[in-house]
Design an enzyme around this catalytic site. Sequence first.
Site, mmCIF file in Angstrom:
data_model
loop_
_atom_site.group_PDB
_atom_site.id
_atom_site.type_symbol
_atom_site.label_atom_id
_atom_site.label_comp_id
_atom_site.label_asym_id
_atom_site.label_seq_id
_atom_site.Cartn_x
_atom_site.Cartn_y
_atom_site.Cartn_z
ATOM 1 N N GLY A 1 -0.552 -6.547 5.729
ATOM 2 C CA GLY A 1 0.035 -5.270 5.337
ATOM 3 C C GLY A 1 1.059 -4.819 6.339
ATOM 4 N N ARG A 2 0.606 -3.903 7.194
ATOM 5 C CA ARG A 2 1.551 -3.193 8.063
ATOM 6 C C ARG A 2 2.340 -4.086 9.009
ATOM 7 N NH1 ARG A 2 -3.194 0.853 9.347
ATOM 8 N NH2 ARG A 2 -4.234 -1.110 8.860
ATOM 9 N N ASP B 1 0.847 -1.199 0.000
ATOM 10 C CA ASP B 1 0.000 0.000 0.000
ATOM 11 C C ASP B 1 0.882 1.248 0.000
ATOM 12 O OD1 ASP B 1 -2.470 -1.385 0.007
ATOM 13 O OD2 ASP B 1 -2.279 -1.766 2.151
ATOM 14 N N GLN C 1 -7.672 -1.493 12.153
ATOM 15 C CA GLN C 1 -8.504 -2.659 11.854
ATOM 16 C C GLN C 1 -9.387 -2.964 13.056
ATOM 17 O OE1 GLN C 1 -8.989 -4.115 9.101
ATOM 18 N NE2 GLN C 1 -7.139 -4.285 7.847
ATOM 19 N N THR D 1 -15.967 -4.882 4.454
ATOM 20 C CA THR D 1 -16.019 -5.021 5.919
ATOM 21 C C THR D 1 -16.135 -3.668 6.606
ATOM 22 O OG1 THR D 1 -13.630 -5.147 5.876
ATOM 23 C CG2 THR D 1 -14.807 -7.218 6.113
ATOM 24 N N ARG E 1 -3.348 -9.947 12.146
ATOM 25 C CA ARG E 1 -2.359 -9.373 13.065
ATOM 26 C C ARG E 1 -1.702 -10.501 13.836
ATOM 27 N NH1 ARG E 1 -3.278 -5.913 10.346
ATOM 28 N NH2 ARG E 1 -3.789 -3.729 10.692
ATOM 29 N N ASN F 1 -19.844 -6.889 -19.924
ATOM 30 C CA ASN F 1 -18.820 -6.831 -20.961
ATOM 31 C C ASN F 1 -17.604 -6.009 -20.520
ATOM 32 O OD1 ASN F 1 -18.079 -7.512 -23.705
ATOM 33 N ND2 ASN F 1 -18.266 -5.312 -24.122
ATOM 34 N N ASP G 1 -5.623 -6.025 -6.891
ATOM 35 C CA ASP G 1 -6.834 -5.835 -6.071
ATOM 36 C C ASP G 1 -7.545 -4.555 -6.518
ATOM 37 O OD1 ASP G 1 -8.691 -5.818 -3.993
ATOM 38 O OD2 ASP G 1 -7.265 -5.089 -2.501
ATOM 39 N N LYS H 1 -10.950 -4.659 -7.606
ATOM 40 C CA LYS H 1 -12.391 -4.809 -7.295
ATOM 41 C C LYS H 1 -13.277 -4.252 -8.403
ATOM 42 C CE LYS H 1 -11.588 -4.411 -2.256
ATOM 43 N NZ LYS H 1 -10.188 -3.953 -2.178
ATOM 44 N N PHE H 2 -13.194 -4.836 -9.582
ATOM 45 C CA PHE H 2 -13.981 -4.335 -10.714
ATOM 46 C C PHE H 2 -15.474 -4.533 -10.461
ATOM 47 C CE2 PHE H 2 -9.940 -5.738 -12.858
ATOM 48 C CZ PHE H 2 -9.458 -4.457 -13.093
ATOM 49 N N HIS H 3 -16.281 -3.574 -10.909
ATOM 50 C CA HIS H 3 -17.733 -3.599 -10.701
ATOM 51 C C HIS H 3 -18.339 -2.786 -11.839
ATOM 52 C CE1 HIS H 3 -21.215 -3.030 -7.541
ATOM 53 N NE2 HIS H 3 -21.632 -3.509 -8.701
ATOM 54 N N ASP H 4 -18.886 -3.472 -12.853
ATOM 55 C CA ASP H 4 -19.372 -2.743 -14.031
ATOM 56 C C ASP H 4 -20.325 -3.642 -14.799
ATOM 57 O OD1 ASP H 4 -19.428 -0.781 -16.195
ATOM 58 O OD2 ASP H 4 -17.487 -0.108 -15.426
HETATM 59 O O1 C5P Z 1 -2.001 -3.124 7.095
HETATM 60 P P1 C5P Z 1 -3.103 -4.150 7.030
HETATM 61 O O2 C5P Z 1 -2.637 -5.556 7.318
HETATM 62 O O3 C5P Z 1 -4.310 -3.742 7.826
HETATM 63 O O4 C5P Z 1 -3.528 -4.133 5.485
HETATM 64 C C1 C5P Z 1 -4.555 -4.929 5.016
HETATM 65 C C2 C5P Z 1 -4.718 -4.792 3.534
HETATM 66 O O5 C5P Z 1 -5.945 -5.461 3.185
HETATM 67 C C3 C5P Z 1 -4.867 -3.386 3.006
HETATM 68 O O6 C5P Z 1 -4.368 -3.377 1.652
HETATM 69 C C4 C5P Z 1 -6.340 -3.156 3.009
HETATM 70 O O7 C5P Z 1 -6.761 -2.213 2.064
HETATM 71 C C5 C5P Z 1 -6.864 -4.538 2.624
HETATM 72 N N1 C5P Z 1 -8.215 -4.832 3.059
HETATM 73 C C6 C5P Z 1 -8.630 -4.787 4.383
HETATM 74 N N2 C5P Z 1 -9.899 -5.105 4.736
HETATM 75 C C7 C5P Z 1 -10.761 -5.486 3.795
HETATM 76 C C8 C5P Z 1 -10.378 -5.553 2.457
HETATM 77 C C9 C5P Z 1 -9.085 -5.230 2.125
HETATM 78 O O8 C5P Z 1 -7.845 -4.458 5.256
HETATM 79 N N3 C5P Z 1 -11.978 -5.821 4.157
#
Ligand code: C5P
Length: 232
Positions: free
Chosen positions: A211-212, A13, A191, A121, A182, A70, A62, A64-67
């Site tokens: 992520g982090r 990210d 989160q 979420t 985590r 076609n 990632d 997340k296409f929504h259309d």
């Molecule tokens: O840093 P962290 O572990 O919270 O990052 C989680 C990753 O997952 C980020 O790229 C965040 O946008 C993505 N994500 C999320 N929750 C979701 C969908 C995607 O944290 N419901």
Amino acid sequence: MPAISTPLIIALDYADLPSALTMADALDPRRCRVKVGKELFTRVGPAAIDALHDRGFEVFLDLKFHDIPNTAAGAVEAAADRGVWMTNVHAGGGRRMMEACAKRMSEARYRTHLIAVTVLTSLSDEELDEIGVEGSAAAQVERLAMLAQQSGMHGVVCSAQESARLRDRCGDGFLKVTPGIRPADGEVGDQRRIMTPEAALAAGSTHLVVGRAVTQAAMPMEALTAIERSII
Ligand code: C5P
């Protein structure tokens, strides 16, 4: 590229390519995949994917296409053409949209995994009510996951809290890609519904988006190694 078996996907990210690649260069492409999201892709474009492929990483795009069917099918085909390992659409696009995407992928024999986002979420039950979704978020997640499976999706993005129920309804082979991970000693940050890597896998998640906990660590590969040890 050799197939790797790790469930770990590290979220890159970042708002610019040098930052994303500095992190990628601290990681081992044999021990994790990486996720490119809307911010990095919108700023850098396909060059971000190409640079990560050049370094040997498998990429989850990632977006997340929504259309309409076609247009969404064209977008997932473009992602598959670029060689990404996984990409996604919103299940809210409906059965015909998902079927069109799945058909386009199978006709061209792409191996890219195509998964669906059920309910973001971040949405509360009140906010869902406001957009006309009655009943609980959990019921809507289940409904959309089953629709996604019937429409040819390979899996869904879901919270670890949802994985066990979706494993019952959709089976082990249906991918359950779970963010909000985590380590037991990790920072919670922004989160809300979090789970440790081992608990998420035990609940039925097949892939973990981290992520982090890795990218903000002083030693990212050490943080990743600690996660690996916790899930052996
Ligand atoms: O840093 P962290 O572990 O919270 O990052 C989680 C990753 O997952 C980020 O790229 C965040 O946008 C993505 N994500 C999320 N929750 C979701 C969908 C995607 O944290 N419901």
